[in-house]
Design a protein around this motif. Structure first.
Motif, PDB file in Angstrom:
ATOM      1  N   LEU A   1      -1.085  -3.696   0.385  1.00 37.54           N
ATOM      2  CA  LEU A   1      -1.282  -2.536  -0.493  1.00 37.54           C
ATOM      3  C   LEU A   1      -2.722  -2.500  -0.997  1.00 37.54           C
ATOM      4  CD1 LEU A   1       1.991  -2.516  -2.651  1.00 37.54           C
ATOM      5  CD2 LEU A   1       1.462  -1.222  -0.572  1.00 37.54           C
ATOM      6  N   ALA A   2      -3.335  -1.317  -0.917  1.00 38.34           N
ATOM      7  CA  ALA A   2      -4.747  -1.165  -1.238  1.00 38.34           C
ATOM      8  C   ALA A   2      -5.075  -1.648  -2.638  1.00 38.34           C
ATOM      9  CB  ALA A   2      -5.152   0.297  -1.083  1.00 38.34           C
ATOM     10  N   GLU A   3      -4.194  -1.345  -3.608  1.00 37.66           N
ATOM     11  CA  GLU A   3      -4.450  -1.678  -5.001  1.00 37.66           C
ATOM     12  C   GLU A   3      -4.598  -3.190  -5.181  1.00 37.66           C
ATOM     13  OE1 GLU A   3      -2.206   0.275  -3.778  1.00 37.66           O
ATOM     14  OE2 GLU A   3      -2.214   2.187  -4.826  1.00 37.66           O
ATOM     15  N   ASN A   4      -3.713  -3.947  -4.537  1.00 33.41           N
ATOM     16  CA  ASN A   4      -3.723  -5.398  -4.713  1.00 33.41           C
ATOM     17  C   ASN A   4      -4.844  -6.063  -3.928  1.00 33.41           C
ATOM     18  OD1 ASN A   4      -1.542  -5.414  -6.493  1.00 33.41           O
ATOM     19  ND2 ASN A   4      -0.090  -5.286  -4.804  1.00 33.41           N
ATOM     20  N   ILE A   5      -5.114  -5.571  -2.727  1.00 30.53           N
ATOM     21  CA  ILE A   5      -6.222  -6.133  -1.935  1.00 30.53           C
ATOM     22  C   ILE A   5      -7.535  -5.852  -2.670  1.00 30.53           C
ATOM     23  CG2 ILE A   5      -7.409  -6.116   0.290  1.00 30.53           C
ATOM     24  CD1 ILE A   5      -4.686  -6.828   0.979  1.00 30.53           C
TER      25      ILE A   5
ATOM     26  N   LEU B   1     -10.960   5.003  -9.685  1.00 31.05           N
ATOM     27  CA  LEU B   1     -11.646   5.321 -10.944  1.00 31.05           C
ATOM     28  C   LEU B   1     -10.643   5.591 -12.059  1.00 31.05           C
ATOM     29  CD1 LEU B   1     -14.511   7.669  -9.657  1.00 31.05           C
ATOM     30  CD2 LEU B   1     -14.695   5.264 -10.317  1.00 31.05           C
ATOM     31  N   ALA B   2      -9.549   6.260 -11.709  1.00 28.74           N
ATOM     32  CA  ALA B   2      -8.547   6.594 -12.719  1.00 28.74           C
ATOM     33  C   ALA B   2      -7.651   5.394 -13.042  1.00 28.74           C
ATOM     34  CB  ALA B   2      -7.700   7.764 -12.225  1.00 28.74           C
ATOM     35  N   GLY B   3      -7.711   4.376 -12.179  1.00 28.24           N
ATOM     36  CA  GLY B   3      -6.819   3.230 -12.349  1.00 28.24           C
ATOM     37  C   GLY B   3      -5.385   3.574 -11.963  1.00 28.24           C
ATOM     38  N   TRP B   4      -5.237   4.529 -11.057  1.00 32.68           N
ATOM     39  CA  TRP B   4      -3.909   4.944 -10.590  1.00 32.68           C
ATOM     40  C   TRP B   4      -3.623   4.320  -9.229  1.00 32.68           C
ATOM     41  CZ3 TRP B   4      -3.743  11.011 -11.413  1.00 32.68           C
ATOM     42  CH2 TRP B   4      -3.881  11.294 -12.784  1.00 32.68           C
ATOM     43  N   SER B   5      -2.379   4.382  -8.835  1.00 34.08           N
ATOM     44  CA  SER B   5      -2.088   3.942  -7.481  1.00 34.08           C
ATOM     45  C   SER B   5      -2.208   5.132  -6.534  1.00 34.08           C
ATOM     46  CB  SER B   5      -0.723   3.285  -7.394  1.00 34.08           C
ATOM     47  OG  SER B   5       0.194   4.052  -8.088  1.00 34.08           O
ATOM     48  N   GLN B   6      -2.201   4.823  -5.258  1.00 35.55           N
ATOM     49  CA  GLN B   6      -2.497   5.837  -4.249  1.00 35.55           C
ATOM     50  C   GLN B   6      -1.528   5.729  -3.084  1.00 35.55           C
ATOM     51  OE1 GLN B   6      -6.469   4.328  -3.258  1.00 35.55           O
ATOM     52  NE2 GLN B   6      -5.736   3.637  -1.248  1.00 35.55           N
ATOM     53  N   ALA B   7      -1.300   6.886  -2.443  1.00 33.74           N
ATOM     54  CA  ALA B   7      -0.592   6.874  -1.158  1.00 33.74           C
ATOM     55  C   ALA B   7      -1.381   7.793  -0.234  1.00 33.74           C
ATOM     56  CB  ALA B   7       0.841   7.362  -1.315  1.00 33.74           C
ATOM     57  N   THR B   8      -2.094   7.178   0.678  1.00 34.80           N
ATOM     58  CA  THR B   8      -2.945   7.948   1.589  1.00 34.80           C
ATOM     59  C   THR B   8      -2.179   8.286   2.864  1.00 34.80           C
ATOM     60  OG1 THR B   8      -3.799   5.842   2.386  1.00 34.80           O
ATOM     61  CG2 THR B   8      -5.110   6.983   0.731  1.00 34.80           C
ATOM     62  N   PHE B   9      -2.667   9.293   3.576  1.00 32.81           N
ATOM     63  CA  PHE B   9      -2.102   9.709   4.878  1.00 32.81           C
ATOM     64  C   PHE B   9      -0.602  10.021   4.763  1.00 32.81           C
ATOM     65  CE2 PHE B   9      -4.840   5.805   5.803  1.00 32.81           C
ATOM     66  CZ  PHE B   9      -6.035   6.500   5.716  1.00 32.81           C
ATOM     67  N   ALA B  10      -0.250  10.766   3.729  1.00 30.64           N
ATOM     68  CA  ALA B  10       1.171  11.014   3.473  1.00 30.64           C
ATOM     69  C   ALA B  10       1.780  11.983   4.472  1.00 30.64           C
ATOM     70  CB  ALA B  10       1.332  11.577   2.058  1.00 30.64           C
TER      71      ALA B  10
ATOM     72  N   LEU C   1       6.136   3.919   0.376  1.00 31.71           N
ATOM     73  CA  LEU C   1       5.760   3.289  -0.884  1.00 31.71           C
ATOM     74  C   LEU C   1       6.431   4.010  -2.046  1.00 31.71           C
ATOM     75  CD1 LEU C   1       1.867   2.998  -0.450  1.00 31.71           C
ATOM     76  CD2 LEU C   1       3.606   1.325   0.206  1.00 31.71           C
ATOM     77  N   LEU C   2       6.622   3.283  -3.120  1.00 28.03           N
ATOM     78  CA  LEU C   2       7.124   3.883  -4.357  1.00 28.03           C
ATOM     79  C   LEU C   2       6.011   3.794  -5.396  1.00 28.03           C
ATOM     80  CD1 LEU C   2       9.629   5.043  -5.879  1.00 28.03           C
ATOM     81  CD2 LEU C   2      10.062   2.680  -6.636  1.00 28.03           C
ATOM     82  N   LEU C   3       5.571   4.945  -5.894  1.00 23.41           N
ATOM     83  CA  LEU C   3       4.467   4.980  -6.850  1.00 23.41           C
ATOM     84  C   LEU C   3       4.975   5.454  -8.199  1.00 23.41           C
ATOM     85  CD1 LEU C   3       1.920   7.049  -4.717  1.00 23.41           C
ATOM     86  CD2 LEU C   3       2.178   4.590  -4.719  1.00 23.41           C
ATOM     87  N   LYS C   4       4.509   4.767  -9.240  1.00 21.09           N
ATOM     88  CA  LYS C   4       4.798   5.250 -10.580  1.00 21.09           C
ATOM     89  C   LYS C   4       3.743   6.305 -10.908  1.00 21.09           C
ATOM     90  CE  LYS C   4       5.952   3.362 -15.133  1.00 21.09           C
ATOM     91  NZ  LYS C   4       5.759   4.656 -15.768  1.00 21.09           N
ATOM     92  N   LEU C   5       4.180   7.455 -11.381  1.00 21.16           N
ATOM     93  CA  LEU C   5       3.236   8.521 -11.713  1.00 21.16           C
ATOM     94  C   LEU C   5       2.563   8.216 -13.052  1.00 21.16           C
ATOM     95  CD1 LEU C   5       5.399  11.606 -10.656  1.00 21.16           C
ATOM     96  CD2 LEU C   5       3.678  10.375  -9.330  1.00 21.16           C
ATOM     97  N   PRO C   6       1.310   8.642 -13.230  1.00 18.89           N
ATOM     98  CA  PRO C   6       0.512   9.480 -12.348  1.00 18.89           C
ATOM     99  C   PRO C   6      -0.036   8.714 -11.138  1.00 18.89           C
ATOM    100  CG  PRO C   6      -0.771   8.816 -14.270  1.00 18.89           C
ATOM    101  CD  PRO C   6       0.606   8.284 -14.474  1.00 18.89           C
ATOM    102  N   ALA C   7      -0.252   9.452 -10.052  1.00 22.39           N
ATOM    103  CA  ALA C   7      -0.733   8.825  -8.833  1.00 22.39           C
ATOM    104  C   ALA C   7      -1.514   9.844  -8.002  1.00 22.39           C
ATOM    105  CB  ALA C   7       0.453   8.285  -8.032  1.00 22.39           C
ATOM    106  N   VAL C   8      -2.196   9.314  -6.999  1.00 23.08           N
ATOM    107  CA  VAL C   8      -2.964  10.143  -6.073  1.00 23.08           C
ATOM    108  C   VAL C   8      -2.320  10.085  -4.691  1.00 23.08           C
ATOM    109  CG1 VAL C   8      -5.178  10.376  -4.876  1.00 23.08           C
ATOM    110  CG2 VAL C   8      -5.144   9.791  -7.316  1.00 23.08           C
TER     111      VAL C   8
END
Lengths: 316, 249
Positions: A69-73, B134-143, B166-173
């Protein structure tokens, strides 16, 4: 100048693209360190330690690094990032996912998908689907780079003997978790490293034709199967077969484009192949502009004929 | 829930661009411009979330010259509720755009930001990831699939050898891949309606963001040209050529 390469792997085996990434890192001319961030990835670190020309292998091993996961890496790399002048990753979905996060946290620009290194701060990269090549200079203190694998020949996987240094993994980022993975089983060579690729487009007309026409040809040539975006969208081939600007970038020794018109987005993904063969019934198809050898005709006649001819040739 | 979508005005994907002879860039004068295709998918996804009742408001943002207003109007015609133009003449690189968007999300407080996975002009594939960092959020790319429920997003991503979820807690990108959806055609009534929707104009200065480029473009050149190929008459000639001339068999 010390360069950090982030190895791509699945905790069991090192991905071949890491060897291309190390090659690019070596071209920069400094000391090269490679980080393996994973879980129970000791065997991967041992593989990395054998790579010729690596000065140090770093291993961060923790459950939160298991799924890449990108965040952890990013969080783990960030703890050591400032010791380096360059951080280099492959321009794969893995590298592209992580590199910009790192760059933003370091407040530096990221340089994507480079195809050549001119100086330690000057790089070439394709823009506009490969229709132009930009030479860019980074003014930042740390250069975070992703490299196009096909532009750098891999280094040797052995001949090195590097100490493995264990580093601490950053704490798990709680806002994201891994659910599942659905990987396609490969019974053919991997697309981005295949020596020969047989690729099909809309001209094949159906999923069945795609399999029946291209399968035997790929078997004969020991080739990987690829597809145009049209073929993927029509459901002839799975998504991860797609070659082009929004799919994979390949540069095999031989690329055979079958029933592919040659839209710019597709050509962007394969025009650096050594030899390109196009088989298409439309003599005006743009694919013929990039093909070394073009054959105008009905693929349903020509492909079986080609398979036969290869059969006869291989028997000789 | 509020969704923020960023859109970029780029050279239309069907245009074959030409490199300028002085090597300073590509010639985009008098060339058709459109919304970046991945961003169209992003707007479409936001509109679908709204249609399914998951979203209350869609704010669409574009950064660049005044003409980016057209791109924003297109997004409004697809179904976005209001638009923000961050107007500047400066060349904007992904880090600068990510910083601008980061300021906007502290103001707008969206729960979800959707961007295209990459712009088809600079082919960077960076802005979404940078914004998330920058926002300190999690991300899911290439969705390729997004579902939102009870403060979480479940996102299926296209990766090199298949897909992962992936399971992301909102807010997210989230950044969009081609497979996420098929953007709708814009209808004339919606284009007319879009003209009445609010479009706010701000500048990087008013947002307090320095946007100067961090990568200097020294030169833009034509790619290496392949030597002219030949047409061949039949399969036996092809096999012969591949064997003796190209030496790839």
């Amino acid at each position: 100048m010390t360069i950090l390469v982030i190895a791509e792997h699945d905790n069991i085996a090192l991905k071949a693209i890491t060897l291309n990434t190390v090659a690019a890192a070596q071209k920069l001319g400094g000391e090269v360190h490679v980080l393996v961030a994973g879980y129970r990835a000791g065997a991967v670190a041992a593989t990395v330690a054998n790579i010729a020309g690596v000065a140090k292998t770093l291993l961060a091993d923790a459950p939160q690094l298991c799924e890449g996961l990108a965040e952890n890496i990013e969080a783990t790399v960030l703890s050591i990032a400032r010791q380096y002048t360059h951080i280099v990753l492959p321009a794969t979905t893995y590298g592209k996912n992580i590199a910009p996060r790192l760059a933003a946290k370091l407040d530096v620009a990221q340089i994507s998908d480079i195809t050549a290194i001119i100086r330690t701060d000057i790089f070439e990269r394709p823009i506009y689907a490969g229709n132009a090549i930009a030479t860019v200079q980074s003014v930042d203190s740390i250069k975070v780079i992703t490299i196009r694998g096909t532009a750098f020949n891999p280094v040797s996987a052995d001949g090195g003997s590097t100490p493995i240094q264990v580093i601490k993994a950053a704490a798990a980022v709680p806002s994201v978790s891994f659910v599942s993975r659905n990987l396609r089983k490969l019974n053919r060579p991997e697309l981005t490293s295949a020596r020969v690729i047989v690729s099909g487009g809309r001209g094949l007309g159906s999923k069945k034709n795609y399999a029946h026409m291209l399968g035997p040809l790929a078997d004969k040539l020991g080739a990987a199967l690829g597809a145009s975006r049209a073929a993927v969208e029509e459901g002839y081939a799975p998504n991860d077969y797609q070659i082009g600007q929004s799919g994979k970038i390949v540069a095999p020794q031989l690329y055979i484009a079958i029933g592919i018109s040659g839209a710019i987005q597709h050509v962007a993904g394969m025009k650096d192949s050594k030899v390109i063969v196009a088989i298409n019934k439309d003599p005006e198809a743009p694919i013929f502009d990039v093909a070394d050898y073009g054959l105008v005709g009905d693929l349903f006649m020509l492909i079986p004929e080609l398979v036969n001819a290869l059969h006869v040739y291989q028997k000789k | 829930m509020k969704v923020l979508v960023s859109v970029k005005r780029v050279v239309d994907h069907n245009v074959q661009v030409r490199v300028k002879s002085d090597g300073t860039g590509v010639d985009i004068k008098n060339v058709k411009m459109s919304m970046n295709p991945f961003d169209e998918i992003a707007v479409e996804e936001a509109v679908r979330l709204k249609e399914s009742g998951m979203t209350r408001e869609i704010v669409v943002v574009s950064a660049g010259v005044l003409a980016c207003q057209e791109t924003l109007r297109t997004a409004l015609a697809i179904g976005a509720d209001r638009a923000i133009l961050i107007e500047t003449q400066e060349e904007l690189q992904p880090l600068a755009v990510a910083k601008l968007l980061n300021v906007l999300i502290t103001r707008e407080r969206p729960q979800l930001v959707i961007l295209g996975k990459q712009a088809i002009d600079d082919d960077s594939n960076q802005t979404g990831q940078m914004l998330a960092a920058l926002a300190g959020w999690s991300q899911a790319t290439f969705a390729s699939k997004v579902t939102v429920e009870a403060g979480f997003a479940t996102v299926t991503r296209e990766v090199d050898d298949g897909t992962e979820t992936l399971l992301l807690k909102l807010p997210a990108v989230v950044t969009t891949d081609l497979r996420l959806n098929e953007p709708r055609y814009i209808t004339l009534p919606n284009i007319i309606k879009a003209k009445k929707k609010p479009l706010e104009r701000v500048t990087p200065q008013t947002l307090g963001v320095k946007v100067e480029p961090r990568l200097k473009t020294l030169k833009v050149a034509e790619p290496h040209k392949r030597s002219m190929g030949i047409k061949i008459p039949d399969i036996s000639t092809l096999v012969e050529k591949l064997r003796s001339e190209a030496k790839v068999l």
